[in-house]
Design an enzyme around this catalytic site. Structure first.
Site, PDB file in Angstrom:
ATOM      1  N   GLN A 105       0.815  -1.212   0.000  1.00  0.00           N
ATOM      2  CA  GLN A 105       0.000   0.000   0.000  1.00  0.00           C
ATOM      3  C   GLN A 105       0.849   1.263   0.000  1.00  0.00           C
ATOM      4  O   GLN A 105       0.313   2.371   0.072  1.00  0.00           O
ATOM      5  CB  GLN A 105      -0.929  -0.002   1.223  1.00  0.00           C
ATOM      6  CG  GLN A 105      -1.941  -1.133   1.228  1.00  0.00           C
ATOM      7  CD  GLN A 105      -2.767  -1.175   2.495  1.00  0.00           C
ATOM      8  OE1 GLN A 105      -2.786  -0.246   3.299  1.00  0.00           O
ATOM      9  NE2 GLN A 105      -3.474  -2.274   2.701  1.00  0.00           N
ATOM     10  N   HIS A 177      -1.403   0.172   5.670  1.00  0.00           N
ATOM     11  CA  HIS A 177      -2.067   1.103   6.584  1.00  0.00           C
ATOM     12  C   HIS A 177      -1.220   2.342   6.925  1.00  0.00           C
ATOM     13  O   HIS A 177      -1.050   2.703   8.085  1.00  0.00           O
ATOM     14  CB  HIS A 177      -2.479   0.388   7.865  1.00  0.00           C
ATOM     15  CG  HIS A 177      -3.536  -0.645   7.656  1.00  0.00           C
ATOM     16  ND1 HIS A 177      -4.206  -1.230   8.695  1.00  0.00           N
ATOM     17  CD2 HIS A 177      -4.050  -1.207   6.531  1.00  0.00           C
ATOM     18  CE1 HIS A 177      -5.086  -2.113   8.232  1.00  0.00           C
ATOM     19  NE2 HIS A 177      -4.994  -2.108   6.899  1.00  0.00           N
ATOM     20  N   GLU A 264     -15.801   2.609   8.996  1.00  0.00           N
ATOM     21  CA  GLU A 264     -16.351   3.638   9.879  1.00  0.00           C
ATOM     22  C   GLU A 264     -16.327   5.021   9.258  1.00  0.00           C
ATOM     23  O   GLU A 264     -15.353   5.400   8.589  1.00  0.00           O
ATOM     24  CB  GLU A 264     -15.543   3.699  11.184  1.00  0.00           C
ATOM     25  CG  GLU A 264     -15.625   2.460  12.024  1.00  0.00           C
ATOM     26  CD  GLU A 264     -14.851   2.570  13.323  1.00  0.00           C
ATOM     27  OE1 GLU A 264     -14.833   1.588  14.081  1.00  0.00           O
ATOM     28  OE2 GLU A 264     -14.266   3.657  13.590  1.00  0.00           O
ATOM     29  N   TYR A 274     -11.203   6.254  19.485  1.00  0.00           N
ATOM     30  CA  TYR A 274     -12.196   5.579  18.651  1.00  0.00           C
ATOM     31  C   TYR A 274     -12.152   4.052  18.777  1.00  0.00           C
ATOM     32  O   TYR A 274     -12.887   3.361  18.084  1.00  0.00           O
ATOM     33  CB  TYR A 274     -12.049   6.055  17.206  1.00  0.00           C
ATOM     34  CG  TYR A 274     -12.472   7.514  17.114  1.00  0.00           C
ATOM     35  CD1 TYR A 274     -13.791   7.848  16.834  1.00  0.00           C
ATOM     36  CD2 TYR A 274     -11.577   8.535  17.407  1.00  0.00           C
ATOM     37  CE1 TYR A 274     -14.200   9.169  16.819  1.00  0.00           C
ATOM     38  CE2 TYR A 274     -11.973   9.863  17.397  1.00  0.00           C
ATOM     39  CZ  TYR A 274     -13.289  10.174  17.108  1.00  0.00           C
ATOM     40  OH  TYR A 274     -13.709  11.481  17.118  1.00  0.00           O
ATOM     41  N   TYR A 285      -9.248 -10.943  10.655  1.00  0.00           N
ATOM     42  CA  TYR A 285      -9.190 -11.713   9.416  1.00  0.00           C
ATOM     43  C   TYR A 285      -9.079 -13.219   9.658  1.00  0.00           C
ATOM     44  O   TYR A 285      -9.389 -14.011   8.772  1.00  0.00           O
ATOM     45  CB  TYR A 285      -8.027 -11.224   8.550  1.00  0.00           C
ATOM     46  CG  TYR A 285      -8.308  -9.883   7.923  1.00  0.00           C
ATOM     47  CD1 TYR A 285      -9.313  -9.724   6.983  1.00  0.00           C
ATOM     48  CD2 TYR A 285      -7.571  -8.765   8.296  1.00  0.00           C
ATOM     49  CE1 TYR A 285      -9.579  -8.496   6.423  1.00  0.00           C
ATOM     50  CE2 TYR A 285      -7.828  -7.517   7.734  1.00  0.00           C
ATOM     51  CZ  TYR A 285      -8.831  -7.394   6.805  1.00  0.00           C
ATOM     52  OH  TYR A 285      -9.107  -6.171   6.253  1.00  0.00           O
TER      53      TYR A 285
END
Length: 390
Positions: A105, A177, A264, A274, A285
């Protein structure tokens, strides 16, 4: 060459099981879910007129140079492209792009300009970029840099004096991430950066690092006064934020990937936690349970939770008049959902109201100077599309 097509407003039937694929499960408790409405609201909208403006290699983010028709976009492998959209898609080439750690990513990420520097020319502007930087050993992390974009001949632009002004801390192994979205406050006093938890989970609850947080900085990258924990962190307990924007009332919203289930939409508040990875409306997973949010768990709850997920790419809150009935609504780009998801706000609450099937993974959607929507498809050969009401 441009190609114009028409796409009807179709509610996508796709409700994906997870942000990265797999089957859905709520994991030991009924998760909040917001499926696609069965009947769209009556907005008078009958579809998009779509114009293609070329294709790119893994495009990730785009921004208009304020006061111009020039759209600048990043390609994840480490290239910046410019398109003069009002001049037969005249290409603008960029040099001085930083070296990036490309893979998974990671790579070149977000791009941002200061609205206060809008003018009729693009000779010299401040430019902000995020990208992934290699560290010692098999580690890496996101950074944000600031420099000057100099376009002396309006054909070739150079990024000069680019300096890293913020680093995600600590650098860790893995290639997921990063988040690294950049957003300026409406008064342009502060810069907010989304810092993902790098698939490490527990650091998102640890205020000694910046993983799994929203950080609030001055425009030079120094910690802003008034942060709740005395340093950079504005909020924490986040997973992988890929979209942030302010609404007309100055409230900060973000959208983030959940694990299996539990994407979210959050109203970002000073000092709020949060809950990730202690609470989530999805499951791990490996199918092990994560306790769902409950009223008494002590964490700030998502305003919307999607199970099955939408797999967000980014988010923009509309303030133009071209799509007048949608003014003030958010559009979220959907990756595996291959859709644009429209969310309507009512004060501190929100709900999904409509979903538009785009047929391809959508990495980014932004609003242009005249209110048109500019969409980037994901992956190799991802097209740049301009969307206007049919």
């Amino acid at each position: 060459m441009k190609r114009v097509t028409v796409l009807a407003a179709i509610l996508s039937p796709l409700l994906m099981a997870s942000s990265c694929g797999g089957s859905s499960s709520t994991g030991g408790g009924e998760a909040v879910s917001t499926p696609t409405p069965t009947s769209p609201p009556d907005t008078g909208f009958s579809g998009f007129a779509i114009t293609e403006h070329g294709s790119f290699n893994e495009p990730w983010a785009a921004a208009f140079i304020p006061g111009t028709d020039v759209l600048v976009l990043t390609e994840k492998s480490g290239t910046i492209r410019g398109v003069q959209t009002g001049n037969f898609d005249k290409a603008i080439f960029f040099s001085g792009v930083p070296e990036v750690d490309y893979g998974g990513q990671g790579g070149l990420g977000d791009i941002a300009f200061l609205p206060s520097e809008a003018s009729s020319t693009i000779d010299r502007r401040t430019i902000y970029l995020s990208w992934v930087e290699a560290g010692d050993g098999d580690t890496r992390g996101a950074v944000v840099g600031r420099g000057q974009m100099v376009c002396e001949d309006h054909q070739d632009c150079a990024i000069q004096g680019l300096e890293v002004i913020w680093r995600q801390s600590p650098k860790v192994s893995g290639r997921g991430h990063y988040s690294h979205r950049i957003l300026f406050s409406p008064d342009e006093r502060y810069m907010y950066i989304a810092s993902g938890e790098r698939q490490k989970k527990e650091p998102a609850q640890d205020l000694s690092n910046t993983l799994g947080t929203v950080v609030r900085l001055n425009l030079d990258g120094t910690p802003a006064a008034g942060n709740p924990f005395g340093d950079e962190i504005w909020s924490y307990g986040h997973r992988n934020i890929l979209g942030m924007d302010f609404d007309a009332q100055g409230r900060l919203w973000e959208v983030e990937h959940g694990p299996k289930g539990g994407d979210e939409l959050n109203l970002v508040q000073r000092g709020a936690n949060y809950g990730w990875p202690v609470r989530s409306n999805g499951i791990n997973y490996n199918d092990t349970n994560i306790p769902d949010h409950t009223p008494d768990d002590g964490f700030t709850k998502p305003v919307i939770s999607w199970t099955p997920v939408i797999a967000p790419g980014n988010m923009t809150i509309l303030d133009g008049d071209l799509f007048a009935a949608w003014k003030g609504d958010a559009l979220i780009s959907g990756l595996k959902t291959k859709a644009l998801i429209r969310v309507s706000f009512d004060g501190d609450t929100a709900r999904e109201v409509e979903r538009y099937d785009m047929g391809e993974r959508i990495r980014s959607v932004i609003e242009g100077p005249d209110g048109a929507l500019w969409v980037l498809e994901d992956g190799e050969g991802g097209r740049l599309l301009q969307l206007r009401p049919q």
